[in-house]
Write a protein that holds these residues in place. Structure first.
Motif, short mmCIF file in Angstrom:
data_model
loop_
_atom_site.label_atom_id
_atom_site.label_comp_id
_atom_site.label_asym_id
_atom_site.label_seq_id
_atom_site.Cartn_x
_atom_site.Cartn_y
_atom_site.Cartn_z
N VAL A 129 -0.72 14.72 2.80
CA VAL A 129 -1.27 13.86 1.91
C VAL A 129 -2.51 13.25 2.58
O VAL A 129 -2.69 12.77 3.82
CB VAL A 129 -0.41 12.71 1.30
N SER A 130 -3.48 12.91 1.62
CA SER A 130 -4.54 12.23 2.28
C SER A 130 -5.43 11.39 1.30
O SER A 130 -5.18 11.71 0.05
CB SER A 130 -5.65 13.17 2.73
N VAL A 131 -6.09 10.32 1.68
CA VAL A 131 -7.05 9.59 0.56
C VAL A 131 -8.04 8.97 1.24
O VAL A 131 -8.15 8.68 2.63
CB VAL A 131 -6.07 8.25 0.09
N ALA A 132 -9.36 9.06 0.53
CA ALA A 132 -10.65 8.72 1.13
C ALA A 132 -10.98 7.20 0.60
O ALA A 132 -10.72 6.95 -0.72
CB ALA A 132 -11.88 9.61 0.83
N THR A 133 -11.44 6.29 1.39
CA THR A 133 -11.99 4.97 0.76
C THR A 133 -13.46 5.12 1.09
O THR A 133 -14.09 6.11 1.45
CB THR A 133 -11.23 4.00 1.54
N ASP A 134 -14.10 3.88 0.95
CA ASP A 134 -15.44 3.89 1.35
C ASP A 134 -15.79 4.03 2.85
O ASP A 134 -17.00 4.26 3.41
CB ASP A 134 -16.00 2.62 0.92
N ARG A 135 -14.78 3.98 3.49
CA ARG A 135 -14.97 4.12 5.27
C ARG A 135 -14.09 4.98 5.90
O ARG A 135 -14.46 5.38 7.03
CB ARG A 135 -14.63 2.65 5.62
N ILE A 136 -12.91 5.10 5.29
CA ILE A 136 -12.15 6.22 6.05
C ILE A 136 -11.57 7.22 5.30
O ILE A 136 -11.54 7.32 3.82
CB ILE A 136 -10.99 5.38 6.82
N VAL A 137 -11.07 8.41 5.89
CA VAL A 137 -10.17 9.27 5.38
C VAL A 137 -8.89 9.15 6.08
O VAL A 137 -8.69 9.38 7.17
CB VAL A 137 -10.82 10.80 5.56
N ALA A 138 -8.06 8.65 5.36
CA ALA A 138 -6.45 8.43 5.81
C ALA A 138 -5.76 9.57 5.51
O ALA A 138 -5.61 9.69 4.27
CB ALA A 138 -5.94 7.15 5.77
N GLU A 139 -5.09 10.03 6.29
CA GLU A 139 -4.12 11.46 6.09
C GLU A 139 -2.83 11.44 6.95
O GLU A 139 -2.91 10.61 8.16
CB GLU A 139 -4.74 12.61 6.16
N GLY A 140 -1.87 12.18 6.69
CA GLY A 140 -0.59 12.24 7.27
C GLY A 140 0.61 12.99 6.37
O GLY A 140 0.29 13.48 5.54
N ARG A 141 1.57 13.43 7.36
CA ARG A 141 2.46 14.11 6.96
C ARG A 141 3.76 13.21 6.56
O ARG A 141 4.29 12.54 7.36
CB ARG A 141 2.78 15.29 7.85
N VAL A 142 4.18 13.30 5.41
CA VAL A 142 5.28 12.40 4.91
C VAL A 142 6.65 13.14 4.97
O VAL A 142 6.64 14.33 4.66
CB VAL A 142 5.11 11.82 3.56
N ASP A 143 7.56 12.54 5.46
CA ASP A 143 9.12 13.08 5.77
C ASP A 143 9.67 13.65 4.45
O ASP A 143 9.84 14.93 4.34
CB ASP A 143 10.07 12.19 6.26
N ARG A 144 9.49 12.75 3.31
CA ARG A 144 9.81 13.34 2.13
C ARG A 144 9.28 12.39 0.89
O ARG A 144 9.10 11.12 1.14
CB ARG A 144 11.33 13.13 1.91
N ILE A 145 8.86 12.95 -0.12
CA ILE A 145 8.66 12.24 -1.30
C ILE A 145 9.39 12.44 -2.41
O ILE A 145 9.71 13.62 -2.93
CB ILE A 145 7.03 12.71 -1.56
N ASP A 146 10.22 11.44 -2.95
CA ASP A 146 11.00 11.67 -3.92
C ASP A 146 10.46 11.19 -5.57
O ASP A 146 9.66 10.20 -5.41
CB ASP A 146 12.32 10.81 -3.88
N ARG A 147 10.84 11.82 -6.43
CA ARG A 147 10.32 11.55 -7.92
C ARG A 147 11.61 10.54 -8.18
O ARG A 147 12.89 11.15 -8.36
CB ARG A 147 10.23 12.64 -8.78
N ARG A 148 11.35 9.59 -8.84
CA ARG A 148 12.47 8.67 -9.50
C ARG A 148 11.70 8.24 -10.78
O ARG A 148 11.05 7.04 -10.68
CB ARG A 148 12.79 7.62 -8.42
N GLY A 149 12.15 8.52 -11.70
CA GLY A 149 11.46 8.27 -12.99
C GLY A 149 10.22 8.70 -13.07
O GLY A 149 9.55 9.93 -12.89
N ALA A 150 9.20 7.92 -13.44
CA ALA A 150 7.79 7.99 -13.71
C ALA A 150 7.17 7.83 -12.07
O ALA A 150 5.78 8.08 -11.97
CB ALA A 150 7.06 7.25 -14.54
N GLU A 151 7.66 7.29 -10.86
CA GLU A 151 7.12 6.98 -9.85
C GLU A 151 7.44 7.86 -8.76
O GLU A 151 8.62 8.61 -8.85
CB GLU A 151 7.66 5.55 -9.35
N LEU A 152 6.77 7.95 -7.82
CA LEU A 152 7.09 8.44 -6.41
C LEU A 152 7.47 7.59 -5.19
O LEU A 152 7.04 6.36 -5.52
CB LEU A 152 5.76 9.41 -5.82
N VAL A 153 8.45 7.84 -4.47
CA VAL A 153 8.77 7.15 -3.39
C VAL A 153 8.78 7.57 -2.12
O VAL A 153 9.05 8.83 -1.95
CB VAL A 153 10.33 6.65 -3.63
#
Length: 279
Positions: A129-153
């Motif tokens: 996953v990755s995200v860009a702000t005005d100053r950085i691009v932060a990225e990395g590999r997440v062990d697991r992403i769960d869906r619980r209802g309308a949200e992610l964990v």
């Protein structure tokens, strides 16, 4: 309009600094280790394998494979077999120690499988996953992403000798950045982060708000600006030790760059590759 005229721009674009949680943590721990790990070319020689790292990697691989199975097949027996499939003995003292921790890992992963709910829904395994702000691009590999209802964990597996606390989940910059990047990448709300400690079976959760996530991003931006400025100055002939000073500490005994750092060698005696295993 004059066809030979060119439009002029009187603004400069800001260079975004690309970072990962691992890079930021290394910079925070020891700028010298950051330089040797990410900037020096050719890279200095590193130490050999560590048993606790091997153990953690095997458990991560087994759990990923477990969640690749249909829910009905995620049994304790299958989980233990996946540890066997991915096992390696690198870094252990001897065959007897490797066999002992292999059996421990089998038990951890089997117990974890036994506690899974039938409706556990992982929407990302080792997800980048990755995200860009005005100053950085932060990225990395997440062990697991769960869906619980309308949200992610965000779920992060831990196998260390010390059981983490709720405060560790709250303070983890890596987990916070993963949450921000996951929300941006998968376009669903993501504010809860969890540390799943396999040896103890404990789950330590923290639910961020926008303010706490923004603060983690701000601190990441500050660190990224510092490390990028140091790297730029190094390229123009800046002093290596002033820009990337060592931070001697007891952890130097287990640093993979120890052989290249006199201050680190003086700070702590060398650790054996199996010393950081849970007792």
């Amino acid at each position: 309009m004059n066809g030979g005229a060119q439009l002029g721009f009187d603004f400069a674009t800001t260079r975004l600094v690309k970072v990962t949680p691992s890079k930021l943590a290394t910079w925070s721990d020891c700028p010298r280790r950051y330089r040797m790990t990410y900037l020096d070319r050719p890279a200095p020689p590193r130490g050999g394998a560590w048993a606790h790292s091997t153990l953690g990697a095997v458990v991560h691989l087994a759990l990923r494979a477990l969640f690749d199975l249909p829910p009905a097949e995620r049994t304790p027996r299958a989980a233990a077999a996946l540890v066997d499939r991915h096992w390696t003995s690198e870094g252990f003292r001897d065959a007897a120690q490797a066999a002992e921790y292999r059996e421990r890992a089998r038990g951890w992963v089997a117990d974890y499988a036994a506690e899974l709910t039938p409706d556990a829904e992982a929407v990302g395994l080792e997800q980048w996953v990755s995200v860009a702000t005005d100053r950085i691009v932060a990225e990395g590999r997440v062990d697991r992403i769960d869906r619980r209802g309308a949200e992610l964990v965000i779920v992060d597996y831990k196998t260390g000798r010390r059981a983490p606390t709720e405060a560790d989940a709250q303070a983890s910059q890596a987990l916070a950045l993963y949450a921000v990047a996951t929300e941006r990448t998968l376009r669903r709300p993501c504010v809860q982060v969890e540390l799943h400690h396999l040896p103890s079976g404990e789950v330590l959760a923290w639910r961020h708000d926008r303010g706490s996530l923004d603060e983690h991003v701000r601190l990441a931006e500050e660190a990224a600006t510092e490390l990028a400025a140091a790297a730029d100055e190094l390229e123009t002939g800046g002093d290596t030790d002033e820009l990337f000073p060592p931070r001697p500490a007891p952890r130097c005994g287990g640093c993979e760059m120890r052989r290249n750092c006199p201050e680190g060698r003086a700070a702590a005696p060398p650790r054996n590759p199996w010393d950081l295993l849970a007792p």
